[in-house]
Structures are given as structure tokens and as C-alpha cells.
Design a protein around this motif. Structure first.
Motif, PDB file in Angstrom:
ATOM      1  N   MET A 120     -24.607  -6.600  12.672  1.00  0.00           N
ATOM      2  CA  MET A 120     -25.918  -7.186  12.418  1.00  0.00           C
ATOM      3  C   MET A 120     -27.073  -6.347  12.974  1.00  0.00           C
ATOM      4  O   MET A 120     -28.210  -6.482  12.516  1.00  0.00           O
ATOM      5  N   ASN A 121     -26.800  -5.507  13.933  1.00  0.00           N
ATOM      6  CA  ASN A 121     -27.873  -4.752  14.584  1.00  0.00           C
ATOM      7  C   ASN A 121     -28.798  -4.007  13.623  1.00  0.00           C
ATOM      8  O   ASN A 121     -30.023  -4.105  13.744  1.00  0.00           O
ATOM      9  N   PRO A 122     -28.288  -3.268  12.636  1.00  0.00           N
ATOM     10  CA  PRO A 122     -29.196  -2.491  11.774  1.00  0.00           C
ATOM     11  C   PRO A 122     -30.030  -3.336  10.822  1.00  0.00           C
ATOM     12  O   PRO A 122     -31.016  -2.840  10.278  1.00  0.00           O
ATOM     13  N   ILE A 123     -29.649  -4.596  10.591  1.00  0.00           N
ATOM     14  CA  ILE A 123     -30.349  -5.401   9.589  1.00  0.00           C
ATOM     15  C   ILE A 123     -31.039  -6.620  10.201  1.00  0.00           C
ATOM     16  O   ILE A 123     -31.405  -7.556   9.505  1.00  0.00           O
ATOM     17  N   THR A 124     -31.224  -6.604  11.524  1.00  0.00           N
ATOM     18  CA  THR A 124     -31.930  -7.687  12.205  1.00  0.00           C
ATOM     19  C   THR A 124     -32.897  -7.111  13.226  1.00  0.00           C
ATOM     20  O   THR A 124     -32.855  -5.928  13.555  1.00  0.00           O
ATOM     21  N   LYS A 125     -33.753  -7.962  13.754  1.00  0.00           N
ATOM     22  CA  LYS A 125     -34.636  -7.576  14.846  1.00  0.00           C
ATOM     23  C   LYS A 125     -33.943  -7.712  16.191  1.00  0.00           C
ATOM     24  O   LYS A 125     -34.374  -7.115  17.184  1.00  0.00           O
ATOM     25  N   TYR A 126     -32.861  -8.499  16.220  1.00  0.00           N
ATOM     26  CA  TYR A 126     -32.198  -8.795  17.497  1.00  0.00           C
ATOM     27  C   TYR A 126     -30.827  -9.378  17.188  1.00  0.00           C
ATOM     28  O   TYR A 126     -30.695 -10.258  16.338  1.00  0.00           O
ATOM     29  N   ALA A 127     -29.788  -8.869  17.852  1.00  0.00           N
ATOM     30  CA  ALA A 127     -28.433  -9.396  17.706  1.00  0.00           C
ATOM     31  C   ALA A 127     -27.779  -9.400  19.079  1.00  0.00           C
ATOM     32  O   ALA A 127     -27.820  -8.394  19.795  1.00  0.00           O
ATOM     33  N   HIS A 128     -27.161 -10.536  19.453  1.00  0.00           N
ATOM     34  CA  HIS A 128     -26.681 -10.676  20.819  1.00  0.00           C
ATOM     35  C   HIS A 128     -25.474 -11.612  20.868  1.00  0.00           C
ATOM     36  O   HIS A 128     -25.456 -12.655  20.224  1.00  0.00           O
ATOM     37  N   GLN A 129     -24.480 -11.221  21.655  1.00  0.00           N
ATOM     38  CA  GLN A 129     -23.333 -12.101  21.911  1.00  0.00           C
ATOM     39  C   GLN A 129     -23.563 -12.851  23.221  1.00  0.00           C
ATOM     40  O   GLN A 129     -23.877 -12.251  24.255  1.00  0.00           O
ATOM     41  N   LEU A 130     -23.427 -14.167  23.178  1.00  0.00           N
ATOM     42  CA  LEU A 130     -23.559 -14.984  24.383  1.00  0.00           C
ATOM     43  C   LEU A 130     -22.251 -14.936  25.166  1.00  0.00           C
ATOM     44  O   LEU A 130     -21.192 -15.259  24.635  1.00  0.00           O
ATOM     45  N   VAL A 131     -22.335 -14.544  26.424  1.00  0.00           N
ATOM     46  CA  VAL A 131     -21.130 -14.442  27.252  1.00  0.00           C
ATOM     47  C   VAL A 131     -21.208 -15.357  28.467  1.00  0.00           C
ATOM     48  O   VAL A 131     -20.329 -15.336  29.326  1.00  0.00           O
ATOM     49  N   SER A 132     -22.257 -16.185  28.514  1.00  0.00           N
ATOM     50  CA  SER A 132     -22.392 -17.144  29.600  1.00  0.00           C
ATOM     51  C   SER A 132     -23.232 -18.319  29.114  1.00  0.00           C
ATOM     52  O   SER A 132     -24.287 -18.129  28.492  1.00  0.00           O
ATOM     53  N   ALA A 133     -22.773 -19.512  29.394  1.00  0.00           N
ATOM     54  CA  ALA A 133     -23.538 -20.706  29.016  1.00  0.00           C
ATOM     55  C   ALA A 133     -24.911 -20.716  29.674  1.00  0.00           C
ATOM     56  O   ALA A 133     -25.888 -21.219  29.092  1.00  0.00           O
TER      57      ALA A 133
END
Length: 568
Positions: A120-133
Motif C-alpha cells: 500500500m505504501n506507493p499508492i497511499t499517503k500513509y500505511a501502517h501496521q498496528l503492533v500495540s493496542a
């Protein structure tokens, strides 16, 4: 303590989210359970993730608030990519939430696992995996801030199932109040000076101007100071196109009357321009040679003596053919308001718009041609005229992608901002029906019509079931030529043989009825108008199979219009 998935939903509620569009998977079940207890957010369960993304993006376009869509990992997430690009290029705020296998401990190996964040990185402004609640509130707030910040676009958050099940003591972060920066006073003064000094200025209105307040300010400028205007495809309707100073839409890339009007200007006030759109004009470093045949190959090429003022939220992306001499950067509506105030304090010259108005007469006469053509299957000019007569002033048409998009952009007069939804950024097929469904959710009392080619409709036709299930009121007009008409037009234009682009279609009337919708078929050109009126004024989902004849597209769009406009 709060469960992470509950906190995620609470964070969305805090941001004012009303809908989540999509298809959950087993990795989203914690989130789905939390969503089921929300009294604010409605799940719009779709039949394909791509359609969910189109709906979320269109919701963002219409409201300015981020549309949210949901999918599982792997294939569900990959189905979002076209919609992500649609939102990113089209400037529509959209958030994608995707699931993922547990990241701390998994017993399923690499089954279905892709690096979705990296994808998703190249086609979005921001992409992130949540690794902590604990990080959910801040990541949701940041993602939505970026989605809505100029230029709006797509963002992505991945919620692994083990993180969704965590407990946390965190709370949602309140949404912040953000005011866009305003243009510098000196830049405004320079712009006013150049407008006053011009002999024949023109407004070119693009995608970034398609906002309600900007529409109001630009309408005031045109009314108070009499400056003629043209639009790009994505700028349609910013000013009511019934206005006597409307010169046309740059629906074609070259050789149309609107390009002749732009040639007559010595100053172009380019409002909301985005290089994503096909340019309505090219800038030149030096003057063109006398006798140049550039009209035959390119959009209008303005001479080095023509000045360009770029008015937008962001500075111009300099292109080999676009390098404005003055940039007015900040909130567009405020900038136009300041310019209006500056013009009010000045003694205005006697601008000469005689050439532009001469071109307008030829343009308007050309638009009227064919509007009463009785031939059947129906010809595009008659089709556009009948749809315009049937739609109320505030009604919305949602165009899928095909050659009819050019006919509607050029011939259909939009009376208000965002009443003609089309995609001239990614220009993807399959978005017409989902876009109309989003319009119904945002403006349920207004008439809405999806206008789709048979090819584009079949790419997301399954959403008829969603529309019927949700008791929507909308009309889907299918333009049936049993082929990929846009590509056939280009094929003919390039001199290739007519080959490889025809197919068969289902019986669309029976197809609609199988989903519980109302199916109709146009039997004559004269029969289209009463059928449109019937469907628009009867509740429920209506599908109209309308045979269309595109056989003259190449002759009219590539030759006749070019010849007529070049002659004036």
C-alpha cells in the motif's frame, strides 16, 4: 481496561465516522464484533472489496470527511488497490482497514500472508501496521489527519487479529480543529495587479476548486467582474454552466472550441489545477512559429506572452508544459475572496472578450447539434440531452469510465459542484454504480443516476444486490454497445482495424430482476425520456438497458469538431 478492537471503533466514532464499507474476514472478527455494538457507525456490507473502496472514496469526496472501508488480509486487501489509487489520484480522503494473521505468534505459517503495508505504501499517503493496542488512538488520528490534509487521499491501517484482541487503558484522542493556511497578501496583490493589467483574462477551473465555498467565491468573481471561464472534467459544476460566460469543458484533449477560447486569453487564472488531469493547455518557453500545425496534435499551446496564475492549496508541480509565473498558495476559497476584494478596490480596464464570446457562439451551437436525433440505437448527443432534461438541478450523475464520459463532460451542463461525478484521474472502470450508491447515502433525498458502459457495469454489477438490500433509490443507465467503446474509438483514431474488443452481454432486464431490482429496456430514442422520468420518480433500484450507437465517435470527436473549431 478496553479491548483493542473496541478502542478502534471508539476512535472512529470520535472522528465522526458514520459508515464502514466492506467485507470482513476471519481476521476482522474482533473488529466486526466491536462494530456491531456501535450506535453511530453502520456497516455497509458489499459484494466486492473494490466496490467498498469506491464507495468510501466517493463518500470522502462528497463530505470532505474520510470514508472508511474494511477487508481481510491477502486477497481482500489486494482487491482494495484499485480503489486506493482511485482515491489517491482523485484527491478523495479514504481509510482502508485490513486484517492480518497474528504477528506475535502464528500457527498457520505464511498462509495468505502478503506484506500489505509495503504493497500500500506507493499508492497511499500513509500505511501502517498496528503492533500495540496502546497506539491505536494516535495512529487513527494521524491517518485521518493525513487523509483529509490537502491534497486528500488514501491511507491504510493493518490490524492483526492478536493486536485486536489485546487489552489497553488508552482512550480515543479528540479530533483537532484545523484551519487551512491562507494565501500571502503580497501574492494576492500581485495576482490582482496582473488581472487588472490583462487585456483578456480567462478562468480555468480544475479539480481542486470543486468545493462549495470555492464555488460561491468563483461565482461571485464571474458575476461581479465578468471574467469568462472554462472547466476541466473534474472542475465541472463549480460555477453553474448555464452562466452566459461559460465557454465549455476541456473534455477533449485537443482541437475543441474551448481550446480556441483559451488561446484568446493573455492571462489564465488557473484555479485548482492538478497535473493528474489532462492539461487544458500547454505552456511554451518561446512563441510558436507562424503556420504551426500544433492544433492537430496537442492541447492548446499558449504563447510565452500568455501569463498563468496558479491558485491552489499546494504549489504547482512543475511539468515540461506547466510552469506558472505566479502562484497563489493557500485555501482556494479564501484566495478568491481576497482577490475579489482586491479587484473591488481597483479601476478595472475595458477587457476585450469579443473573441472568446465569438467562440462561445460556435461552441453552444455545436453542443445543440444532434440533441433531437431520432436514430436508434440512440446517438450520444440525444442521450446526453435527454438525461440533462430528466435530472433536477441538484440531481447527481455518476459516470463510469468510457467514451460516453467525454460526451457527458462536453455536452452535459452541470448546475452545481459535485453534481457530475467522474474519474479523470485514475480513469478506472467499475466505479459508476458504487459511486451512485455513496451519493444516495450522503444525499438520500436527491435524485442520483449511475451512467455506465456495459463493460464498466459488469465489473461491479454484483453491487445491485447491495443497493436492493439497503433499500436505495437510484437509477443505473447502462449504455449497451457490446464492446469496449472507448478503446474502439482510440483504435479507429490510430488507424487500426476494428478487432478484439466485442463481447456478449446478459439480458440486463432479467439480470436486474434476478437481484430484486427493476429492469427496463429502451426500445426507441423517443422512449428514453419517459422511461427516465418514470424511473427517477419511482422508488427503488432501477436498471435501464439503453442500446447506443457509437459509430460516428471517431468522425465527430476526432475530425469534425477539430475542423469546425480550427475554422473560426
Amino acid at each position: 481496561m478496553t479491548k483493542a478492537s473496541d478502542l478502534f471503533v471508539q476512535a472512529l466514532e470520535q472522528e465522526g465516522v458514520r459508515y464502514v464499507f466492506g467485507i470482513p474476514g476471519e481476521e476482522n472478527l474482533d473488529f466486526l464484533d466491536s462494530l456491531s455494538r456501535s450506535e453511530q457507525i453502520q456497516l455497509i456490507l458489499t459484494r466486492h472489496e473494490q466496490a467498498a473502496g469506491f464507495m468510501a472514496a466517493t463518500y470522502g469526496r462528497l463530505t470532505g470527511k474520510t470514508g472508511v472501508c474494511l477487508s481481510t488480509l491477502g486477497p481482500g486487501a489486494t482487491n482494495f488497490t484499485t480503489a486506493a489509487a482511485y482515491a489517491q489520484l482523485g484527491g478523495m480522503p479514504m481509510m482502508m482497514i485490513t486484517g492480518q494473521k497474528p504477528v506475535k505468534k502464528s500457527k498457520q505459517g505464511r498462509f495468505q500472508i502478503l506484506d500489505v503495508v509495503e504493497m500500500m505504501n506507493p499508492i497511499t499517503k500513509y500505511a501502517h501496521q498496528l503492533v500495540s493496542a496502546d497506539n491505536i488512538p494516535s495512529r487513527v488520528r494521524e491517518a485521518l489527519r493525513l487523509a483529509e490534509e490537502e491534497k486528500p487521499g488514501a491511507v491504510h491501517l493493518e490490524l492483526p487479529e492478536d493486536i485486536a484482541d489485546e487489552e489497553t487503558e488508552q482512550y480515543p484522542i479528540p479530533a483537532s480543529i484545523v484551519r487551512r493556511p491562507v494565501a500571502e497578501e503580497k501574492a494576492i496583490r500581485f495576482a490582482v495587479d496582473r488581472i487588472v493589467a490583462a487585456k483578456s483574462p480567462i478562468l480555468v477551473i480544475g479539480a481542486g476548486a470543486n468545493r462549495k465555498l470555492t464555488s460561491k467565491m468563483l461565482t461571485q468573481m464571474v458575476n461581479d467582474y465578468g471574467i469568462p471561464f472554462v472547466t476541466t472534467q473534474l472542475g465541472k459544476g463549480v460555477i453553474d454552466e448555464r452562466h452566459p460566460l461559460y465557454l465549455g469543458c476541456a473534455a477533449l484533449s485537443a482541437g475543441d472550441f474551448v481550446h480556441r477560447a483559451i488561446e484568446a486569453a493573455d492571462l489564465i487564472i488557473n484555479v485548482g489545477h492538478d497535473v493528474i488531469e489532462k492539461p487544458p493547455f500547454f505552456m511554451q518557453h518561446g512563441r510558436l512559429n507562424e503556420g504551426s500545425d500544433h492544433h492537430e496534435t496537442n492541447p492548446v499551446e499558449v504563447s510565452a506572452g500568455t501569463q498563468v496564475i496558479h491558485v491552489s492549496f499546494r504549489s504547482a508541480e512543475v511539468d515540461p508544459v506547466y510552469f506558472p509565473q505566479l502562484e497563489v498558495i493557500g485555501d482556494i476559497a479564501n484566495a478568491i475572496w481576497q482577490m475579489n476584494n482586491g479587484l473591488a478596490e481597483r479601476e478595472l480596464p475595458g477587457w476585450d472578450f469579443s473573441r472568446m464570446m465569438e467562440v462561445k457562439e460556435h461552441h453552444d451551437a455545436n453542443i445543440a447539434e444532434g440533441s433531437d436525433d431520432d436514430r436508434f440505437p440512440i446517438y450520444p448527443q440525444r442521450l446526453v440531452a435527454e438525461v440533462r432534461k430528466a435530472m433536477p438541478d441538484d440531481g447527481t450523475i455518476c459516470l463510469d469510465n468510457g467514451v460516453y464520459k467525454i460526451w457527458f463532460a462536453r455536452n452535459y451542463r452541470a448546475y452545481g459542484s459535485n453534481t457530475v461525478l467522474l474519474d479523470n484521474a485514475l480513469a478506472t472502470m467499475g466505479a459508476g454504480l458504487p459511486s451512485a450508491m455513496a451519493v444516495h447515502l450522503v444525499n438520500s433525498g436527491r435524485k442520483v443516476m449511475a451512467i455506465c458502459g456495459d463493460g464498466g457495469f459488469m465489473m461491479n454489477s454484483q453491487e445491485l444486490e447491495t443497493a436492493v438490500r439497503l433499500n436505495m433509490n437510484l437509477v443505473c443507465l447502462i449504455l449497451n454497445d457490446s464492446s469496449y467503446g472507448m478503446i474502439r474509438w482510440k483504435q479507429a483514431n490510430m488507424g487500426f482495424s476494428d478487432w478484439g474488443l466485442e463481447y456478449g452481454n446478459p439480458d440486463f432486464v432479467k439480470y436486474a430482476e434476478a437481484y430484486g431490482a427493476n429492469g427496463h429496456r429502451v426500445e426507441s430514442s423517443a422512449g428514453l425520456a419517459p422511461l427516465l422520468e418514470q424511473c427517477l420518480n419511482t422508488g427503488g433500484v432501477h436498471l435501464i438497458d439503453c442500446p447506443v450507437d457509437y459509430s460516428e465517435n471517431d468522425e465527430i470527436l476526432n475530425r469534425t469538431i477539430r475542423k469546425l473549431s480550427a475554422a473560426i
